[in-house]
Design a protein around this motif. Sequence first.
Motif, PDB file in Angstrom:
ATOM      1  N   THR A 124       3.626   2.955   9.317  1.00  0.00           N
ATOM      2  CA  THR A 124       3.881   3.770   8.127  1.00  0.00           C
ATOM      3  C   THR A 124       4.564   5.094   8.462  1.00  0.00           C
ATOM      4  O   THR A 124       4.896   5.860   7.552  1.00  0.00           O
ATOM      5  CB  THR A 124       2.573   4.070   7.371  1.00  0.00           C
ATOM      6  OG1 THR A 124       1.633   4.672   8.277  1.00  0.00           O
ATOM      7  CG2 THR A 124       1.972   2.798   6.790  1.00  0.00           C
ATOM      8  N   GLY A 152       5.706  -3.511   2.240  1.00  0.00           N
ATOM      9  CA  GLY A 152       5.551  -2.163   1.729  1.00  0.00           C
ATOM     10  C   GLY A 152       5.183  -2.194   0.252  1.00  0.00           C
ATOM     11  O   GLY A 152       4.798  -3.234  -0.279  1.00  0.00           O
ATOM     12  N   THR A 171       4.822   2.076   1.423  1.00  0.00           N
ATOM     13  CA  THR A 171       3.743   2.919   1.914  1.00  0.00           C
ATOM     14  C   THR A 171       3.036   3.559   0.720  1.00  0.00           C
ATOM     15  O   THR A 171       3.556   3.568  -0.399  1.00  0.00           O
ATOM     16  CB  THR A 171       4.284   4.024   2.834  1.00  0.00           C
ATOM     17  OG1 THR A 171       5.165   4.863   2.078  1.00  0.00           O
ATOM     18  CG2 THR A 171       5.051   3.429   4.010  1.00  0.00           C
TER      19      THR A 171
END
Length: 673
Positions: free
Chosen positions: A424, A502, A504
């Motif tokens: 990340t 993803g 994040t």
Amino acid sequence: MSGRQPAVSKPGVNRSRGSIWLVLAMLGTIVGVAPSAGTEALPPDDDGPPRLRLATGNVDLATMGEVGTISSGRYVVQFDRLVTRQDATALESEGAKVIGYLPDDSFAVRVPAGASIPDLDGIAKIARFEPAWRISPDLTGEDSRMLRIAVDDGVDPNTVVEHLAGAGLQVLGVRGQSVLAIASGPVSDNVADHPAISWVGPLRKRVTHNEAAGAIIGTTAAIDVGYDGSTQIVAVADTGLGDGTAAGAHPDIPASRIVAIRDWDDPGLLGCRTSIDDGPQDVDSGHGTHTTGSVLSDGAADGTGRGSAPGASLVFQAVEDYSDYTLACELLGNVDGYELRALPLDLNVLFQQAYDLGARIHSDSWGADVFGEYDSSSADADEFTWNNPDFLIVTSAGNSGIDDDDDDDADGVIDDDSIGSPATAKNVLTVGASENVRGDNFPCDGSLTYPNDVGVSCADQAGENLLFEYGDAWPADYSTPPIATDSSAGNQEQMAAFSSRGPTDDGRIKPDVVAPGTWVLSTYSSLYQEGYGDPVNPQNGLFQSDGWGFPANDEYKYFGGTSMSAPLVAGGAALVRDYYNKEHGIEASAALTKATLINSAVDLLDENNDGLDDNDFPIPNVHEGWGRVDVGAAVDGSRAFVDDASLNPGATDEYDVDVTEGQPLKITLVWSD
């Protein structure tokens, strides 16, 4: 766990270093304005004051009361404008210590006794940094668990031990800038109520997450025109390497290209874990030998198993030891076995060793399951690249991509939000896994007669591995078609089902790129091989893992996972740096190398694993990022670039480019902050 086995922030605030990478297409002016963080900026809050964006949630500081007199403690100082490094310096003029930047437009500040925060132009709000804001949302519930309490740089972690014990924790010890402890029940705000404690979170276990693949990602084409990585040193941190010596690494990883092998030791934890160090040899999964081969193996005489950068040199860091758990830590569910416990909690230390030995690319096929969270390991990676802008960290995205394991919710496609750590991080190159394709039907050694888990040998299979379907290998994760009935290899336009997706938690696109990560053939550690006359490992009574299916021979075996895709791309990054060195006489920055690989990547047709090559989500997207790596295109000399540019917050820069009418213009801006 090696790869994926089937069942049968500390950013700089004054500027951003970056690279603009252009595919020439039309006459125009390119204006680049670098936002304060990440690949994709969070949406602006145009209707009100800046928000404080934390892992625990967003906070409107304007709604909080005034702090009055500044006493010793931890504070947030938010400005009504973009902040600069000069602001950070000015905040320290009366003895306070700036810990780091916080979005939006804020600093975390620790005020020692007798110090204060100066009254600076542009300060909109000063608020206490509440302890609850520094405790991971994952620490809820009544269960006992192991904690990692991060302490500010420059502060001796031993000075917070008494405070933590007084808050009800069982302190196990200090590792770098962290204190390890056990919480027997809920974690109260009192735990973080110390001005030097920056974060309280779970102690996450880091786990491990190669010739046909070279053709798919273009490394073969790059090597054929002279870019083999011979000017580069790549570091690999993993389980071990062959027999632990340069001479015994592998027949196709020559000692002449090994700069150093360094063994990292886990000191254990008193009353929790005894660590048994077996040196840098690779005895259990064979994971480290396999990933290293994917980076830089010469390959066999027929080309089998050639790595992406067969001219590159190697720094290897062995980070696996055998853990023998005792007492309280056994009760927390820990099981004896080989683990990556020798990885330092502060990854800066690991990267620094590799950097000092000459490596400028670091390949990391391991991580922790954080499901999009930006944690301390990600911050470490960002911090190191900020301080060393020529150092590119290439990391695996993780193997947590699933179609919801609750059958009632499964829809046959892969869910979002499963990226691991340090994947990340903003400055790293995060690599997901696509499917592999081979023209030889994935051969295995037909002389092997021992059975697998379902009682069948390679000989029984006529010397060919049988490709499993995802639903057969992991029925709990992939219960519903089309993904349940999809083969684990055979379509290079498709993502691997397990590849973590993803975005994040703060909204950035990850992974950055993808490469083949299923049925990847690479180097096989020579120790404790089943079927080749070796004994079992005396430590655990087991042979080394065969990987996926049966090995091709006693020097090469198959594995799968983003662990396998990341080293292929790390080798590709070495070829890109080799190209810039040989053709342009420069040592490319991490940002330029990353920009080059992103800009030249290819859009997959089945990025969401719905079984159709229909390109539902064109790049960039949260499945494949900016696409599958094409190193041949990256080094073909057709692109213009700018390296080591810098911008202050709010500033702009302009570039005029001559292009061909009617052709696309593709611009990639990458920065390290």
